[in-house]
Write a protein that holds these residues in place. Structure first.
Motif, short mmCIF file in Angstrom:
data_model
loop_
_atom_site.label_atom_id
_atom_site.label_comp_id
_atom_site.label_asym_id
_atom_site.label_seq_id
_atom_site.Cartn_x
_atom_site.Cartn_y
_atom_site.Cartn_z
N GLY A 545 -2.21 61.79 62.32
CA GLY A 545 -2.02 61.02 61.09
C GLY A 545 -2.81 59.73 61.05
O GLY A 545 -2.37 58.74 60.45
N LEU A 546 -3.98 59.73 61.67
CA LEU A 546 -4.81 58.52 61.66
C LEU A 546 -5.27 58.22 60.23
O LEU A 546 -5.77 59.10 59.54
CB LEU A 546 -6.03 58.71 62.56
N ARG A 547 -5.10 56.99 59.80
CA ARG A 547 -5.56 56.56 58.47
C ARG A 547 -6.21 55.20 58.59
O ARG A 547 -5.60 54.23 59.06
CB ARG A 547 -4.39 56.52 57.49
N LEU A 548 -7.47 55.15 58.17
CA LEU A 548 -8.23 53.91 58.13
C LEU A 548 -8.47 53.53 56.67
O LEU A 548 -8.87 54.37 55.87
CB LEU A 548 -9.58 54.06 58.83
N VAL A 549 -8.23 52.29 56.32
CA VAL A 549 -8.55 51.77 54.99
C VAL A 549 -9.57 50.66 55.17
O VAL A 549 -9.32 49.69 55.88
CB VAL A 549 -7.29 51.25 54.27
N ASP A 550 -10.71 50.83 54.52
CA ASP A 550 -11.85 49.92 54.72
C ASP A 550 -12.18 49.82 56.21
O ASP A 550 -12.48 48.76 56.72
CB ASP A 550 -11.55 48.54 54.14
N TRP A 551 -12.06 50.97 56.88
CA TRP A 551 -12.40 51.16 58.29
C TRP A 551 -11.50 50.35 59.23
O TRP A 551 -11.86 50.09 60.37
CB TRP A 551 -13.88 50.85 58.54
N THR A 552 -10.30 49.99 58.75
CA THR A 552 -9.31 49.30 59.57
C THR A 552 -8.07 50.19 59.68
O THR A 552 -7.57 50.67 58.66
CB THR A 552 -8.92 47.95 58.95
N PRO A 553 -7.54 50.43 60.90
CA PRO A 553 -6.36 51.30 61.04
C PRO A 553 -5.15 50.71 60.32
O PRO A 553 -4.83 49.53 60.46
CB PRO A 553 -6.12 51.34 62.55
N VAL A 554 -4.45 51.57 59.53
CA VAL A 554 -3.21 51.16 58.88
C VAL A 554 -2.05 52.07 59.27
O VAL A 554 -0.89 51.71 59.07
CB VAL A 554 -3.38 51.13 57.34
N ALA A 555 -2.35 53.24 59.83
CA ALA A 555 -1.27 54.16 60.24
C ALA A 555 -1.82 55.17 61.24
O ALA A 555 -2.96 55.64 61.11
CB ALA A 555 -0.67 54.87 59.04
N PHE A 556 -1.00 55.49 62.24
CA PHE A 556 -1.30 56.59 63.16
C PHE A 556 -0.10 56.75 64.10
O PHE A 556 0.78 55.89 64.19
CB PHE A 556 -2.58 56.35 63.98
N ASP A 557 -0.08 57.87 64.81
CA ASP A 557 0.91 58.13 65.85
C ASP A 557 0.11 58.58 67.07
O ASP A 557 -0.36 59.73 67.12
CB ASP A 557 1.91 59.19 65.41
N ALA A 558 -0.05 57.68 68.04
CA ALA A 558 -0.94 57.94 69.17
C ALA A 558 -0.14 58.01 70.48
O ALA A 558 0.84 57.27 70.67
CB ALA A 558 -2.00 56.84 69.27
N ARG A 559 -0.60 58.92 71.35
CA ARG A 559 0.02 59.02 72.68
C ARG A 559 -1.05 59.47 73.67
O ARG A 559 -1.79 60.42 73.41
CB ARG A 559 1.19 60.00 72.67
#
Length: 675
Positions: A545-559
């Motif tokens: 669920g990685l989401r970048l807005v204007d190439w800045t991360p705003v959401a993800f679930d990382a492990r």
């Protein structure tokens, strides 16, 4: 200005003819007075002329005034003035004219057997008319700083939704109203500071200046109009087309015709803006005012000013409002039945450069033909370019078009960052029927040097090769969806990208979404590049669920988790610097079986496993590790002597703060925390 004013000036000559005034009638009433240009109803004329006086007083009331050809309707007009004789056996009267809800005007009328004159003024504005007895159907108008709003009713005849907001007119017009023939208006006009708009504000003009020759003819069956001259400045908007006129004159010619109940046809359109833009053609509008047909030929020998003068509205829709254009082009376009029927464009040495470095094309040349019907062929090529800083080489695209689509014949391959970028199955459908452009293609990357990609994107000095096959890429509604995935050989492992989508790729705040899977990355090589201490072993991970807005991360679930107790032959050691960096980033402390003051005696430690996670939402990163105990979570599980565990105690970390800690860790600006 009230719409009845112009008509009243025209009608006074018929109403106050010399025969009426010489009769010295004290009062006159008429239910209806008809003139060549209109009708007055409920008319009352009163003359007070004392016996032996040198002059009298005239008053005129008009209950209703109608001029269908000019579009004027008026109510409750009143004019009062001193009436006196003139040496030419005529009459003169000048006084205040009032109409409901309108600032008073000054109206002067002079009548004699040979000529009728009238002048309407308000402040510095003056409109004067003259009509001779020898040619009673012809009226001449002299205009000086006349407010453009005085012509509102006449404009409404041709453009019902149009509204004049500002501006003045100077000029000399001739109005012909023959009993058997068309109403005609012709002559020169000088427009200054004009402003107008329609009801929806989709057509707007501001500060327009022009020197024009107008010709207008109207009968109950048909209307013809022409305008020719030069535009001298200002700006206007028509739908998505925004035009900012230059200070140099722009030549303009428009001829228009309309039959009763039908739309307008424009048999001649011409625009001449030096080397920047020359255009000529024909057009037709439906009865509702929509563009039904167009045949236009356009040429530009200097494309540099095109964007600011003519293209910013359209280019801004797709986020290209700041793109610089250079070179030359010629274009023919045809619209039939409200739909794009064909385009034939030739480009010569065109360079496109986006100041934001999203894309660059150098040496674009060739021709591009589009057809909604029979097949046509064309080809475009370029010398090189960039996409978000990633350079690509020369290529040639052979196009075939038919039935409303552009297709690339075969596959196209071009060099890119030490590897190859291939395109295939390209299909382009221009905007039609209220829908935007639709573009589909397949893409393949082979052997792209990820080190060069990292350098171009300002990333750490990663090394590896990027490969991938995206069999279906679809652009529509300002969004790109990618079927398939990309695979990156990185740090002796693999990184796979899937579920890729990009919104507003060239617009404001572009948004990228993807899922990322990492397999068997060499931790030593990774941490050396990141400046994150030293860790040996192998790492797996996911970013869902990685989401970048204007190439800045705003959401993800990382492990991210290391491979168990390690693979045979791969030691699992973590340096003291890496321990400190992990503890500083994760709000953690490390626990050892030895006394805290002895920790500095060891340069590295064995570990069994490392695991860390972050779920980013609303600028807060919810941290996790290998296992949890209450609010605490284990990040590093130690092994051997000295045994060292790293445990986090703060699950909610502010994302900007976390980024600052990562940057500081990469620079080595951290200190150990020992429990």
């Amino acid at each position: 200005m009230s719409r009845p004013i112009l008509l009243l000036c025209l009608c006074l000559g018929a109403l106050l003819a010399p025969g009426w005034a010489s009769a010295r009638v004290a009062q006159l009433r008429a239910e209806r007075v008809t003139t060549p240009v209109g009708t007055l109803a409920q008319v009352r004329l009163r003359l007070d002329w004392p016996q032996g006086a040198a002059r009298g007083e005239l008053q005129l009331w008009v209950g209703r005034l109608d001029a269908p050809d000019l579009g004027y309707r008026g109510r409750d007009l009143h004019w009062r003035c001193p009436l006196e004789r003139t040496p030419a056996d005529g009459w003169r009267c000048e006084g205040v004219l009032q109409a409901g809800g309108v600032r008073p005007l000054r109206l002067a009328v002079a009548l004699d057997p040979a000529i009728t004159r009238a002048a309407l003024s308000q402040g510095g504005a003056r409109l004067a008319l003259a009509r001779t007895a020898a040619a009673p159907d012809l009226t001449t108008f002299d205009l000086r700083a006349v407010p453009l709003a005085w012509a509102q009713a006449l404009l409404a005849q041709a453009w019902p939704s149009g509204r004049l907001k500002a501006g003045t007119l100077d000029g000399r017009l001739r109005l012909a109203t023959p009993a058997r023939g068309p109403l005609r208006v012709e002559g020169p006009l000088h427009l200054r500071g004009a402003g107008f708009e329609n009801a929806e504000a989709s057509i707007v003009g501001e500060g327009l200046r022009a020197d024009l020759q107008v010709n207008y003819r109207s009968t109950p069956a048909a209307t013809r109009a022409s305008v020719a001259g030069a535009l001298l400045g200002g700006e206007f908007l028509a739908g998505n087309t925004y035009v900012a006129l230059p200070a140099t004159p722009v030549g303009l010619e428009v001829e228009a015709r309309q039959s009763a109940g039908a739309g307008w046809s424009l048999p001649r359109l011409a625009w001449r803006d030096g080397d920047v833009l020359a255009a000529e053609g024909t057009a037709a509008l439906s009865a509702a005012g929509d563009l039904d047909a167009l045949d236009v030929r356009v040429r530009s020998d200097d494309m540099a000013p095109l964007r600011t003068r003519y293209l910013s509205g359209w280019m801004g829709l797709v986020g290209l409002g700041d793109v610089d254009l250079h070179g030359a082009m010629a274009l023919e376009a045809r619209i039939a039945g409200g739909r794009l029927a064909g385009v034939d464009a030739q480009l010569q040495g065109v360079d496109l450069r986006d100041p934001a470095q999203r894309f660059v094309f150098d040496g674009l040349r060739g021709d591009l033909r589009y057809s909604a019907g029979a097949p046509v062929a064309s080809a475009l090529q370029w010398d090189g370019g960039q996409l978000y800083g990633l350079a690509f080489g020369a290529a040639r695209l052979p196009f075939a078009s038919a039935a409303g689509a552009l297709r690339v014949d075969g596959a196209v391959d071009m060099p890119m960052l030490g590897g190859r970028l291939g395109l295939r199955d390209v299909i382009i459908r221009p905007p039609q029927d209220g829908t935007g452009a639709d573009i589909r293609f397949g893409m393949r990357l082979a052997g792209i040097d990820f080190g060069k990609v990292s350098q171009a994107l300002g990333l750490p000095a990663f090394q590896g090769r990027l490969d991938g096959d995206l069999p279906h890429v679809h652009y529509a509604n300002d969004r790109i969806d990618f079927d398939g995935g990309l695979s990156l050989g990185l740090f002796d492992g693999r990184v796979a990208f899937s579920s890729l989508a990009l919104e507003r790729p060239f617009g404001t705040a572009p948004s990228l979404s993807a899922d990322v899977a990492m397999d068997d990355l060499d931790l030593l090589r990774l941490t050396e590049v990141l400046g994150f201490g030293s860790i040996t072993g192998r790492l797996d991970g996911r970013i869902d669920g990685l989401r970048l807005v204007d190439w800045t991360p705003v959401a993800f679930d990382a492990r991210f988790v290391t491979d168990g107790d390690g693979r045979r032959g791969v030691p699992q050691r973590i340096s003291q610097r890496a321990v400190q960096d992990i503890s500083s980033v994760g709000d953690a402390s490390f626990i050892t079986s030895l006394q805290g003051q002895l920790i500095g005696l060891f340069s590295d430690f064995g570990y069994r496993r490392i695991g860390i996670g972050c779920r980013l939402e609303n600028q807060i990163c919810t941290m996790s590790g290998l296992r949890s105990a209450g609010n605490a979570f284990t990040i590093v599980e130690g092994k051997g002597i000295p045994r060292l565990d790293v445990v986090g105690f703060n699950r909610a970390v502010d994302w900007p703060t976390l980024v600052e800690r990562l940057v500081a860790a990469g620079k080595g600006d951290v200190a150990p925390v020992v429990d």
